[in-house]
Enzyme design. Sequence first.
Site, PDB file in Angstrom:
ATOM      1  N   LYS A 132     -19.117  37.604 -15.898  1.00 44.00           N
ATOM      2  CA  LYS A 132     -19.285  37.756 -14.441  1.00 44.00           C
ATOM      3  C   LYS A 132     -18.673  36.575 -13.685  1.00 44.00           C
ATOM      4  CE  LYS A 132     -23.843  38.175 -14.416  1.00 44.00           C
ATOM      5  NZ  LYS A 132     -24.176  37.976 -15.841  1.00 44.00           N
TER       6      LYS A 132
ATOM      7  N   ARG B 146     -31.596  40.646  -9.959  1.00 49.70           N
ATOM      8  CA  ARG B 146     -31.941  40.683 -11.379  1.00 49.70           C
ATOM      9  C   ARG B 146     -33.273  41.375 -11.638  1.00 49.70           C
ATOM     10  NH1 ARG B 146     -28.730  35.926 -13.014  1.00 49.70           N
ATOM     11  NH2 ARG B 146     -28.827  35.559 -15.237  1.00 49.70           N
TER      12      ARG B 146
ATOM     13  N   ARG C  16     -19.519  28.688 -24.847  1.00 48.62           N
ATOM     14  CA  ARG C  16     -19.561  28.139 -23.490  1.00 48.62           C
ATOM     15  C   ARG C  16     -20.446  26.899 -23.446  1.00 48.62           C
ATOM     16  NH1 ARG C  16     -21.456  32.118 -18.699  1.00 48.62           N
ATOM     17  NH2 ARG C  16     -23.558  31.508 -19.280  1.00 48.62           N
TER      18      ARG C  16
ATOM     19  N   ARG D 189     -24.243  23.420 -20.083  1.00 50.58           N
ATOM     20  CA  ARG D 189     -25.422  24.190 -19.662  1.00 50.58           C
ATOM     21  C   ARG D 189     -26.425  24.224 -20.793  1.00 50.58           C
ATOM     22  NH1 ARG D 189     -24.271  29.805 -16.611  1.00 50.58           N
ATOM     23  NH2 ARG D 189     -26.404  30.096 -17.380  1.00 50.58           N
TER      24      ARG D 189
ATOM     25  N   ARG E 135     -33.083  35.308 -22.937  1.00 56.13           N
ATOM     26  CA  ARG E 135     -32.415  35.802 -21.718  1.00 56.13           C
ATOM     27  C   ARG E 135     -31.998  37.266 -21.887  1.00 56.13           C
ATOM     28  NH1 ARG E 135     -28.196  31.295 -21.630  1.00 56.13           N
ATOM     29  NH2 ARG E 135     -27.200  32.241 -19.825  1.00 56.13           N
TER      30      ARG E 135
HETATM   31  P1  AMP Z   1     -26.811  32.756 -14.555  1.00 57.60           P
HETATM   32  O1  AMP Z   1     -25.921  31.599 -14.293  1.00 57.60           O
HETATM   33  O2  AMP Z   1     -26.639  33.876 -13.573  1.00 57.60           O
HETATM   34  O3  AMP Z   1     -26.740  33.239 -15.987  1.00 57.60           O
HETATM   35  O4  AMP Z   1     -28.299  32.233 -14.354  1.00 57.60           O
HETATM   36  C1  AMP Z   1     -28.848  31.190 -15.146  1.00 57.60           C
HETATM   37  C2  AMP Z   1     -30.374  31.217 -15.029  1.00 57.60           C
HETATM   38  O5  AMP Z   1     -30.755  31.039 -13.649  1.00 57.60           O
HETATM   39  C3  AMP Z   1     -31.036  32.524 -15.444  1.00 57.60           C
HETATM   40  O6  AMP Z   1     -31.280  32.593 -16.840  1.00 57.60           O
HETATM   41  C4  AMP Z   1     -32.329  32.488 -14.630  1.00 57.60           C
HETATM   42  O7  AMP Z   1     -33.271  31.602 -15.211  1.00 57.60           O
HETATM   43  C5  AMP Z   1     -31.865  31.854 -13.318  1.00 57.60           C
HETATM   44  N1  AMP Z   1     -31.416  32.884 -12.355  1.00 57.60           N
HETATM   45  C6  AMP Z   1     -30.142  33.089 -11.901  1.00 57.60           C
HETATM   46  N2  AMP Z   1     -30.100  34.115 -11.028  1.00 57.60           N
HETATM   47  C7  AMP Z   1     -31.380  34.574 -10.939  1.00 57.60           C
HETATM   48  C8  AMP Z   1     -31.979  35.641 -10.225  1.00 57.60           C
HETATM   49  N3  AMP Z   1     -31.272  36.457  -9.424  1.00 57.60           N
HETATM   50  N4  AMP Z   1     -33.323  35.818 -10.374  1.00 57.60           N
HETATM   51  C9  AMP Z   1     -34.058  35.026 -11.164  1.00 57.60           C
HETATM   52  N5  AMP Z   1     -33.558  34.010 -11.886  1.00 57.60           N
HETATM   53  C10 AMP Z   1     -32.221  33.779 -11.772  1.00 57.60           C
END
Ligand code: AMP
Length: 192
Positions: free
Chosen positions: A14, A89, A128, A134, A146
């Site tokens: 993404k 999400r 990654r 990260r 996740r």
């Molecule tokens: P991402 O970079 O989108 O993979 O997000 C990394 C982490 O941030 C996720 O595993 C969640 O813990 C948190 N996170 C990101 N976006 C959301 C969302 N829309 N709702 C809840 N938690 C989020």
Amino acid sequence: MFNLILFGPPGSGKGTQSDKLVEKYGLKHLSTGNLLRQEIADKTPLGLEAKSFIDKGQLVPDEVVIGMVDSFFELHKDAKGFLFDGFPRTAAQAVALDKLLDLKETGIAAVLALEVGEEELVKRLLNRGITSGRSDDTNEEVIRKRFAVYSTETSAVAEHYKAAHKFKSIKGEGSVDAIFDSLCAAIDKKMN
Ligand code: AMP
């Protein structure tokens, strides 16, 4: 306005595809993951709260994320459209997003979902983690958590947009350029 959701599990590409799409279509990129990581880097109270969830592979509470999206809209009132990445999400976030867009007299044009097999995803995320720094990408247990959260909570988002006939699956394996071309073809169909 023209608003898109780029949907898919962690590691489905993404972020990579969003960078290319926002450049091509002039959309504002709204990645809740990026916004949360910035809050953590800035050591804000919101960032401190979010970190405990992120480090465990859990979702940050809906009200925190929705509030953050609302503030982002306030900051970018002149955007010609948004590309949502990693948001919504949960079903509650999808409902909240529909309401916020309704207030702006707009809506979601399409949800494009990148489909990638789980073993490929784990491989990509661990790779990654080596370069991104990260912490949630370096621990396989957190990565599996996740995915579990994705299937229990985030799949409801797919159902929400399938019911609205806005959901389209896109093959997310292959070269970055080939996947980008498939996304663009789907978007161009919606725009014309
Ligand atoms: P991402 O970079 O989108 O993979 O997000 C990394 C982490 O941030 C996720 O595993 C969640 O813990 C948190 N996170 C990101 N976006 C959301 C969302 N829309 N709702 C809840 N938690 C989020």
